[in-house]
Scaffold this motif. Structure first.
Motif, PDB file in Angstrom:
ATOM      1  N   ALA A  99       0.851  -1.189   0.000  1.00  3.80           N
ATOM      2  CA  ALA A  99       0.000   0.000   0.000  1.00  3.80           C
ATOM      3  C   ALA A  99       0.883   1.234   0.000  1.00  3.80           C
ATOM      4  N   GLY A 100       0.337   2.325  -0.477  1.00  6.25           N
ATOM      5  CA  GLY A 100       1.062   3.581  -0.436  1.00  6.25           C
ATOM      6  C   GLY A 100       1.232   4.026   0.996  1.00  6.25           C
ATOM      7  N   GLY A 101       2.415   4.571   1.293  1.00  3.91           N
ATOM      8  CA  GLY A 101       2.671   5.062   2.647  1.00  3.91           C
ATOM      9  C   GLY A 101       4.051   4.696   3.117  1.00  3.91           C
ATOM     10  N   TYR A 125       4.572  -2.566   3.327  1.00  4.63           N
ATOM     11  CA  TYR A 125       4.123  -3.952   3.287  1.00  4.63           C
ATOM     12  C   TYR A 125       2.999  -4.176   4.298  1.00  4.63           C
ATOM     13  N   ASN A 126       2.079  -5.076   3.940  1.00  3.90           N
ATOM     14  CA  ASN A 126       1.014  -5.489   4.851  1.00  3.90           C
ATOM     15  C   ASN A 126       0.933  -7.010   4.845  1.00  3.90           C
ATOM     16  N   LEU A 127       0.698  -7.584   6.013  1.00  5.10           N
ATOM     17  CA  LEU A 127       0.486  -9.025   6.158  1.00  5.10           C
ATOM     18  C   LEU A 127      -0.740  -9.247   7.024  1.00  5.10           C
ATOM     19  N   ASP A 128      -1.554 -10.208   6.620  1.00  8.13           N
ATOM     20  CA  ASP A 128      -2.737 -10.550   7.394  1.00  8.13           C
ATOM     21  C   ASP A 128      -3.170 -11.954   6.992  1.00  8.13           C
ATOM     22  N   PHE A 154       8.353  -9.955  11.015  1.00  6.34           N
ATOM     23  CA  PHE A 154       8.472 -10.370   9.627  1.00  6.34           C
ATOM     24  C   PHE A 154       9.179  -9.282   8.830  1.00  6.34           C
ATOM     25  N   TYR A 155       9.938  -9.697   7.862  1.00  9.21           N
ATOM     26  CA  TYR A 155      10.507  -8.740   6.924  1.00  9.21           C
ATOM     27  C   TYR A 155      10.569  -9.366   5.538  1.00  9.21           C
TER      28      TYR A 155
END
Length: 108
Positions: free
Chosen positions: A32-34, A41-44, A89-90
């Motif tokens: 996502a932008g930001g 990065y996003n994780l779910d 996490f990376y």
């Protein structure tokens, strides 16, 4: 493809067990932008696969990525660190030309 390190696999399995999620849940990675470098990065966990999603499985971990995010994440390895320099996490992303100091955002 998106790959998963052995340490990340262990952590994903533990998190799913702790949350009592069944095998219908996959790890959803997205961009996502930001962030200070422009993209983050996003994780779910997600139990829904959308028509344009890309789905991968590595070491028994199912990863789902939307098509837009996949353009940024192709070839990325998800890893996990529990060391002194940070825990979490990376992403080892070969597409990132610049990352921020905390590793949570990047640019291409």
């Amino acid at each position: 493809m998106i790959t998963v390190s052995d340490k990340a696999k262990e952590k994903v399995i533990k998190l799913k067990q702790d949350a009592q999620l069944d095998d219908t849940y996959r790890l959803r990675a997205s961009v996502a932008g930001g962030g200070c470098s422009g993209l983050s990065y996003n994780l779910d966990f997600d139990d829904e696969v959308k028509p344009m999603d890309q789905e991968f499985e590595d070491k028994g971990v199912k990863v789902v990525v939307d098509m837009k995010s996949f353009l940024y994440l192709a070839g990325t390895e998800l890893d996990f660190s529990d060391g002194l320099n940070g825990k979490g996490f990376y992403f080892n992303n070969p597409n990132a030309t610049r990352t921020c100091g905390c590793g949570d955002s990047f640019s291409v």
